[in-house]
Design an enzyme around this catalytic site. Structure first.
Site, PDB file in Angstrom:
ATOM      1  N   CYS A   1      98.180  19.815  43.357  1.00 34.98           N
ATOM      2  CA  CYS A   1      98.913  18.874  42.495  1.00 34.98           C
ATOM      3  C   CYS A   1      98.888  19.364  41.049  1.00 34.98           C
ATOM      4  CB  CYS A   1      98.289  17.482  42.570  1.00 34.98           C
ATOM      5  SG  CYS A   1      98.695  16.598  44.077  1.00 34.98           S
ATOM      6  N   HIS A   2      99.993  19.134  40.355  1.00 33.56           N
ATOM      7  CA  HIS A   2     100.086  19.498  38.942  1.00 33.56           C
ATOM      8  C   HIS A   2      99.419  18.436  38.070  1.00 33.56           C
ATOM      9  CE1 HIS A   2     103.434  21.738  40.756  1.00 33.56           C
ATOM     10  NE2 HIS A   2     103.284  22.586  39.753  1.00 33.56           N
TER      11      HIS A   2
ATOM     12  N   ASP B   1      83.395   0.070  48.727  1.00 36.65           N
ATOM     13  CA  ASP B   1      82.110   0.373  48.099  1.00 36.65           C
ATOM     14  C   ASP B   1      81.422  -0.886  47.581  1.00 36.65           C
ATOM     15  OD1 ASP B   1      80.020   2.041  46.920  1.00 36.65           O
ATOM     16  OD2 ASP B   1      80.954   1.531  45.006  1.00 36.65           O
TER      17      ASP B   1
END
EC number: 4.6.1.17
Length: 159
Positions: A76-77, A128
Site C-alpha cells: 500500500c502507498h 480486545d
C-alpha cells in the site's frame, strides 16, 4: 478478470507505480461486524464496561489504523487522507455491533484498503476491550461497501 496489478512479469510482488496517474477525488466505505452475547453488548451500550467507552476507543483506533495502512500492508502507498470517519452502531436485536468507515482523499490511488483497515481495527479493538467478559465473540463479515473515483470507476455492493 483483471490482472493483479502488484505482480510483475516475473511473478514478483511490487508496489504499483502511480506516478503517471491523474489525481482524482477518491472515497471508499467499508463495514465490519462484531457478534457477541447480549450481556456483552449491554455492557457496551449502557456504558458500564470496566475498561471505559468501548465505542469511543474503537472509533479512534479505526481512524488511527486508516492512517497507518501503508505501514501494515506491504504494497500500500502512504496516503494523505483528507477524511476518515468511523461510525459504530449497536444492533441489539441481533447481538452485534456494526462498524462503518469512510476514507477520502484527492490522490492517485484508491482508499479501499484504508477503509477496510479502519473497520477491521475498530472491530479488533472491540474484541480486545471485551475479551475479559467474552472470548467467543466473532468478527465478520468485513467488506468493501462502495468506492468512487479513479480509473476503475464506481463500485457499490448490491443491497
Amino acid at each position: 478478470m483483471s490482472q493483479f496489478t502488484h505482480i510483475n512479469a516475473s511473478g514478483e510482488a511490487n508496489m504499483v507505480d502511480v506516478s503517471a496517474k491523474a489525481e482524482t477525488v477518491r472515497e471508499a466505505r467499508a463495514e465490519a461486524f462484531v457478534h457477541m452475547a447480549p450481556e456483552t453488548l449491554q455492557l457496551i451500550v449502557s456504558g458500564q464496561h470496566h475498561k471505559g467507552d468501548v465505542f469511543a476507543t474503537a472509533r479512534i483506533a479505526g481512524i488511527q489504523a486508516a492512517k497507518k495502512t501503508w505501514d501494515l500492508i506491504p504494497l500500500c502507498h502512504p496516503l494523505l487522507l483528507s477524511k476518515v470517519e468511523v461510525q459504530l452502531e449497536a444492533i441489539e436485536a441481533e447481538n452485534k455491533v456494526r462498524i462503518e468507515s469512510v476514507c477520502k482523499l484527492a490522490g492517485k490511488t484508491g482508499v479501499e484498503m484504508e477503509a477496510l483497515t479502519a473497520a477491521s481495527v475498530a472491530a479488533l479493538t472491540i474484541y480486545d476491550m471485551c475479551k475479559a467478559v467474552q472470548k467467543d465473540m466473532v468478527i465478520g463479515p468485513v467488506r468493501l461497501l462502495e468506492k468512487t473515483g479513479g480509473k476503475s470507476g464506481h463500485f457499490k455492493v448490491e443491497a
